[in-house]
Write a protein that holds these residues in place. Structure first.
Motif, PDB file in Angstrom:
ATOM      1  N   THR A   1     -66.179  66.266  63.607  1.00 19.05           N
ATOM      2  CA  THR A   1     -65.073  65.520  63.010  1.00 19.05           C
ATOM      3  C   THR A   1     -63.948  65.316  64.016  1.00 19.05           C
ATOM      4  O   THR A   1     -63.337  64.240  64.085  1.00 19.05           O
ATOM      5  CB  THR A   1     -64.536  66.259  61.767  1.00 19.05           C
ATOM      6  OG1 THR A   1     -65.598  66.438  60.823  1.00 19.05           O
ATOM      7  CG2 THR A   1     -63.419  65.464  61.115  1.00 19.05           C
TER       8      THR A   1
ATOM      9  N   MET B   1     -64.916  62.618  66.411  1.00 18.78           N
ATOM     10  CA  MET B   1     -64.734  61.299  65.814  1.00 18.78           C
ATOM     11  C   MET B   1     -63.258  60.914  65.771  1.00 18.78           C
ATOM     12  O   MET B   1     -62.896  59.765  66.027  1.00 18.78           O
ATOM     13  CB  MET B   1     -65.320  61.295  64.397  1.00 18.78           C
ATOM     14  CG  MET B   1     -66.826  61.410  64.346  1.00 18.78           C
ATOM     15  SD  MET B   1     -67.671  59.962  65.014  1.00 18.78           S
ATOM     16  CE  MET B   1     -67.282  58.751  63.748  1.00 18.78           C
TER      17      MET B   1
ATOM     18  N   HIS C   1     -71.355  58.657  64.744  1.00 16.92           N
ATOM     19  CA  HIS C   1     -71.986  59.938  65.071  1.00 16.92           C
ATOM     20  C   HIS C   1     -73.239  60.119  64.240  1.00 16.92           C
ATOM     21  O   HIS C   1     -73.259  59.823  63.034  1.00 16.92           O
ATOM     22  CB  HIS C   1     -71.038  61.102  64.797  1.00 16.92           C
ATOM     23  CG  HIS C   1     -71.722  62.439  64.762  1.00 16.92           C
ATOM     24  ND1 HIS C   1     -72.512  62.897  65.795  1.00 16.92           N
ATOM     25  CD2 HIS C   1     -71.743  63.419  63.811  1.00 16.92           C
ATOM     26  CE1 HIS C   1     -72.987  64.100  65.497  1.00 16.92           C
ATOM     27  NE2 HIS C   1     -72.534  64.435  64.298  1.00 16.92           N
TER      28      HIS C   1
ATOM     29  N   ARG D   1     -77.006  63.779  59.321  1.00 15.34           N
ATOM     30  CA  ARG D   1     -75.607  63.405  59.123  1.00 15.34           C
ATOM     31  C   ARG D   1     -75.318  62.112  59.867  1.00 15.34           C
ATOM     32  O   ARG D   1     -75.801  61.894  60.977  1.00 15.34           O
ATOM     33  CB  ARG D   1     -74.703  64.527  59.648  1.00 15.34           C
ATOM     34  CG  ARG D   1     -73.212  64.346  59.374  1.00 15.34           C
ATOM     35  CD  ARG D   1     -72.434  65.519  59.951  1.00 15.34           C
ATOM     36  NE  ARG D   1     -71.041  65.576  59.500  1.00 15.34           N
ATOM     37  CZ  ARG D   1     -70.173  66.497  59.893  1.00 15.34           C
ATOM     38  NH1 ARG D   1     -70.548  67.446  60.742  1.00 15.34           N
ATOM     39  NH2 ARG D   1     -68.919  66.477  59.440  1.00 15.34           N
TER      40      ARG D   1
ATOM     41  N   MET E   1     -71.740  59.690  60.627  1.00 14.00           N
ATOM     42  CA  MET E   1     -70.304  59.497  60.467  1.00 14.00           C
ATOM     43  C   MET E   1     -69.925  58.140  61.041  1.00 14.00           C
ATOM     44  O   MET E   1     -70.400  57.755  62.118  1.00 14.00           O
ATOM     45  CB  MET E   1     -69.521  60.610  61.167  1.00 14.00           C
ATOM     46  CG  MET E   1     -69.853  62.001  60.663  1.00 14.00           C
ATOM     47  SD  MET E   1     -68.966  63.314  61.546  1.00 14.00           S
ATOM     48  CE  MET E   1     -67.356  63.210  60.772  1.00 14.00           C
TER      49      MET E   1
ATOM     50  N   ARG F   1     -66.468  55.743  61.776  1.00 17.66           N
ATOM     51  CA  ARG F   1     -65.008  55.639  61.816  1.00 17.66           C
ATOM     52  C   ARG F   1     -64.596  54.175  61.734  1.00 17.66           C
ATOM     53  O   ARG F   1     -65.124  53.322  62.449  1.00 17.66           O
ATOM     54  CB  ARG F   1     -64.455  56.269  63.099  1.00 17.66           C
ATOM     55  CG  ARG F   1     -62.942  56.338  63.130  1.00 17.66           C
ATOM     56  CD  ARG F   1     -62.434  57.027  64.384  1.00 17.66           C
ATOM     57  NE  ARG F   1     -62.566  56.169  65.563  1.00 17.66           N
ATOM     58  CZ  ARG F   1     -62.012  56.437  66.749  1.00 17.66           C
ATOM     59  NH1 ARG F   1     -61.306  57.542  66.912  1.00 17.66           N
ATOM     60  NH2 ARG F   1     -62.174  55.621  67.769  1.00 17.66           N
TER      61      ARG F   1
ATOM     62  N   ALA G   1     -71.442  62.333  50.409  1.00 16.74           N
ATOM     63  CA  ALA G   1     -70.539  61.603  51.303  1.00 16.74           C
ATOM     64  C   ALA G   1     -69.091  61.866  50.933  1.00 16.74           C
ATOM     65  O   ALA G   1     -68.771  62.164  49.775  1.00 16.74           O
ATOM     66  CB  ALA G   1     -70.837  60.108  51.251  1.00 16.74           C
TER      67      ALA G   1
ATOM     68  N   ILE H   1     -62.723  57.892  58.136  1.00 16.38           N
ATOM     69  CA  ILE H   1     -64.035  58.361  58.571  1.00 16.38           C
ATOM     70  C   ILE H   1     -64.919  58.577  57.346  1.00 16.38           C
ATOM     71  O   ILE H   1     -64.581  59.358  56.448  1.00 16.38           O
ATOM     72  CB  ILE H   1     -63.929  59.670  59.377  1.00 16.38           C
ATOM     73  CG1 ILE H   1     -63.108  59.441  60.643  1.00 16.38           C
ATOM     74  CG2 ILE H   1     -65.322  60.190  59.742  1.00 16.38           C
ATOM     75  CD1 ILE H   1     -62.869  60.701  61.457  1.00 16.38           C
TER      76      ILE H   1
ATOM     77  N   ASP I   1     -68.127  60.194  56.110  1.00 13.13           N
ATOM     78  CA  ASP I   1     -68.963  61.314  56.538  1.00 13.13           C
ATOM     79  C   ASP I   1     -70.099  61.483  55.525  1.00 13.13           C
ATOM     80  O   ASP I   1     -69.873  61.835  54.369  1.00 13.13           O
ATOM     81  CB  ASP I   1     -68.103  62.583  56.608  1.00 13.13           C
ATOM     82  CG  ASP I   1     -68.869  63.780  57.168  1.00 13.13           C
ATOM     83  OD1 ASP I   1     -70.058  63.634  57.491  1.00 13.13           O
ATOM     84  OD2 ASP I   1     -68.263  64.858  57.277  1.00 13.13           O
TER      85      ASP I   1
ATOM     86  N   HIS J   1     -73.912  63.156  54.650  1.00 13.53           N
ATOM     87  CA  HIS J   1     -74.818  64.235  55.035  1.00 13.53           C
ATOM     88  C   HIS J   1     -75.867  64.442  53.937  1.00 13.53           C
ATOM     89  O   HIS J   1     -75.615  64.176  52.751  1.00 13.53           O
ATOM     90  CB  HIS J   1     -74.036  65.542  55.231  1.00 13.53           C
ATOM     91  CG  HIS J   1     -73.296  65.983  54.001  1.00 13.53           C
ATOM     92  ND1 HIS J   1     -73.847  66.752  53.016  1.00 13.53           N
ATOM     93  CD2 HIS J   1     -72.031  65.718  53.586  1.00 13.53           C
ATOM     94  CE1 HIS J   1     -72.971  66.952  52.050  1.00 13.53           C
ATOM     95  NE2 HIS J   1     -71.858  66.339  52.365  1.00 13.53           N
TER      96      HIS J   1
END
Length: 278
Positions: A52, A55, A62, A72, A74, A76, A97, A107, A109, A111
C-alpha cells in the motif's frame, strides 16, 4: 513444494526518477527495477515493505500472487477523475475489495484467498493483461465493479432479490476476462451477466455520435479539457472519454427496474451448467 510469491508494480502516470529507484533499491537488492516497474519473487522471504505504501508513493498498479492461492490487484486512480461515492456504493457488500483515499489518489485494493489454479503459475504476464482496466475505470467503465459484485454473489453475501449493479456486463473485454480468470470467478455466472450489455447506448460509437457528444459539452468544460490535452496532462484523454460517456450514457441505465436480480443470475448460471453437463 517451497513457498513462492510474486510481486509486480507498474508506474503509468509518472515514471520513477533516479531518487525513486534508489529508494526502491534500498528496499530490495534483488528486484528488477526500471523507470516504470518493480518486480520480484520470493521463495524464503517476503517483500520488505508495505504494498500500500508502494502504491501511495510510486505506482499505479500492483499484482501479487502466491502458490498457496492468495491473489491481489491494486489500482491507483486520481481522485478528481473518479466518482468515489458511486464506487463505494458498488462495493457496499463486497468483502474482497476496499477503497483507500491516499492524498490525491484513490486506491482500489482487491484480494482473494484460496484461488485454485489448474497448473503452476509464476505470475508473469498477468499485470500486462489486467492493466487496461485502469484506463477503463478512468473513462467511466465500471464493469470491473460488476465482477467484484459477482464474487459477493458467489459468496452468498448478496440477497437473491438484490438487482445487478449495472444493466449487464457485456461485451466482455480481454482485460475483464483476464480479471475473471485471475480471481477464478464462476465462468457460468459471468456468461449469464454478459448476456446483456452494460451500456447499450455506448456499444457502437461512431464519429458523428462522438461529435454530437462533444458539441453538447458546456464551453467551459470543453476549454478545460482542451487545455489539459494541450499540456499533455496525466489522464487527459481518459478525462475526455469519461465526460463523453456521461453525455452519451442513456438515462434508462440509472433505473434498476429492468435489471435482473442476483437470484435470477444464479438460476440462469445453474441452467447453463446443467446444459453443458448434458
Amino acid at each position: 513444494m517451497s513457498e513462492y510469491q510474486y510481486y509486480e508494480f507498474q508506474a503509468i502516470d509518472h515514471p520513477l526518477d533516479e531518487a525513486d529507484r534508489r529508494a526502491l533499491r534500498a528496499i530490495s537488492t534483488r528486484a528488477r527495477i526500471t523507470a516504470t516497474s518493480f518486480t520480484n519473487t520470493y521463495q524464503w522471504g517476503d517483500l520488505k515493505g508495505d504494498p500500500t505504501t508502494f502504491m501511495e508513493r510510486w505506482f499505479d498498479l500492483h499484482l501479487y500472487l502466491s502458490n498457496w492461492g492468495s491473489r491481489r490487484l491494486m489500482i491507483r486512480l486520481p481522485v478528481r477523475l473518479v466518482d468515489r461515492t458511486r464506487c463505494k456504493a458498488l462495493l457496499r457488500k463486497v468483502d474482497s475489495a476496499r477503497l483507500l483515499v491516499k492524498g490525491e489518489h484513490l486506491i482500489l485494493d482487491i484480494h482473494r484467498d484460496e484461488v485454485k489454479g489448474e497448473e503452476w503459475d509464476d505470475g508473469a504476464g498477468w499485470l500486462a493483461s489486467l492493466a487496461p482496466l485502469r484506463a477503463d475505470l478512468l473513462t467511466g467503465d465500471l464493469r470491473l465493479f460488476y465482477l467484484l459484485w459477482l464474487t459477493a454473489v458467489e459468496a452468498g453475501d448478496i440477497e437473491e432479490d438484490e438487482p445487478e449493479p449495472l444493466p449487464g456486463l457485456g461485451p466482455m473485454t480481454p482485460a475483464l476476462e483476464a480479471f475473471a480468470q485471475f480471481f477464478a470467478i464462476d465462468p457460468d455466472l459471468i456468461q449469464t451477466a454478459a448476456e446483456r450489455v452494460a451500456d447499450p447506448g455506448l456499444a457502437d460509437l461512431s464519429g458523428p455520435t462522438v461529435r454530437r457528444a462533444i458539441t453538447a459539452l458546456p464551453e467551459a468544460k470543453k476549454t478545460k479539457l482542451l487545455l489539459h490535452l494541450f499540456e499533455n496532462g496525466p489522464g487527459a484523454a481518459a478525462e475526455l472519454r469519461a465526460e463523453l460517456r456521461r453525455v452519451l450514457a442513456p438515462e434508462a441505465n440509472a433505473s434498476p427496474g429492468m435489471r435482473r436480480s442476483a437470484g435470477e443470475l444464479l438460476a440462469r448460471a445453474e441452467a447453463i451448467r446443467l446444459a453443458r453437463a448434458q
